[in-house]
Design a protein around this motif. Structure first.
Motif: not given
Length: 206
Positions: A32-36, A38-45, A67-69
């Protein structure tokens, strides 16, 4: 620790949670080192996103790039999963809804996936949130600088499992109570909002 055995003559059994659910710890921090933000990508709770009402607050949710999903696929959530905080605010939990399908969860959470032929997700969430059960759960935590729970502990944690029909009755009764609580909360908020204007009118003699 508990074993498969009758708990009450009424049909309720007391089972280790691992006998009626799959428990999966969250991904390692390196995944999870690419957490951000921003509005794009897959949410992480994460733990701060779990509310006291067993829901997910999405206002400050963070995401991983699409790309990390793929490398996180085994940590994908589905409706009926339960997320439980294992580090930090121990015991806080949320019932995952259909709108969260495909989302991920942080390393500070455990995912509980109930076997619906044995236990209803809504019943299990209510059971694990019950104050005496919460106290028993937190007491299982490993001591240390940061007390924590792990999947092995949770798999052995005893759960009272009534017949499915009775579980549904419990869920329905609690839903009715929650609905009344919400109605009363709305009335209270309305009265709190109304109070200053009533004061103003009365002091002006209107």
């Amino acid at each position: 620790m508990a074993h498969d055995q009758p708990w009450r003559a009424s049909g309720t059994t007391r089972l280790p949670l691992g006998h009626c659910c799959q428990v999966t710890a969250g991904p390692s921090g390196s995944l999870l080192d690419t957490l951000h933000d921003g509005p794009s990508g897959v949410p992480v709770i994460a733990p701060p996103d779990l509310t006291e009402h067993l829901t997910v607050d999405t206002r400050r949710i963070r995401r991983v790039p699409d790309s990390q999903a793929q490398r996180l696929a085994r940590f994908a959530l589905q409706a009926g999963d339960i997320l439980l905080v294992r580090q930090g605010t121990l015991g806080r939990l949320a019932l995952i809804g259909a709108e969260h399908t495909g989302w991920f969860y942080s390393s500070s959470c455990l995912r509980i996936r109930p076997d619906r032929t044995r236990i209803l997700p809504e019943y299990l969430a209510a059971y694990l949130a019950h104050p005496p059960v919460q106290r028993e759960l937190v007491a299982q935590a490993q001591s240390g600088t940061v007390p924590s729970l792990n999947s092995a502990m949770l798999n052995e944690f005893p759960v009272e499992v009534p017949p499915l029909a009775r579980q549904q009755s419990v869920v329905d009764a609690l839903a009715d109570i929650d609905e009344q609580i919400e109605v009363q909360r709305m009335m209270l908020n309305r009265l709190v909002t109304l109070r200053p204007s009533v004061f103003d009118k009365l002091t002006r003699g209107e």
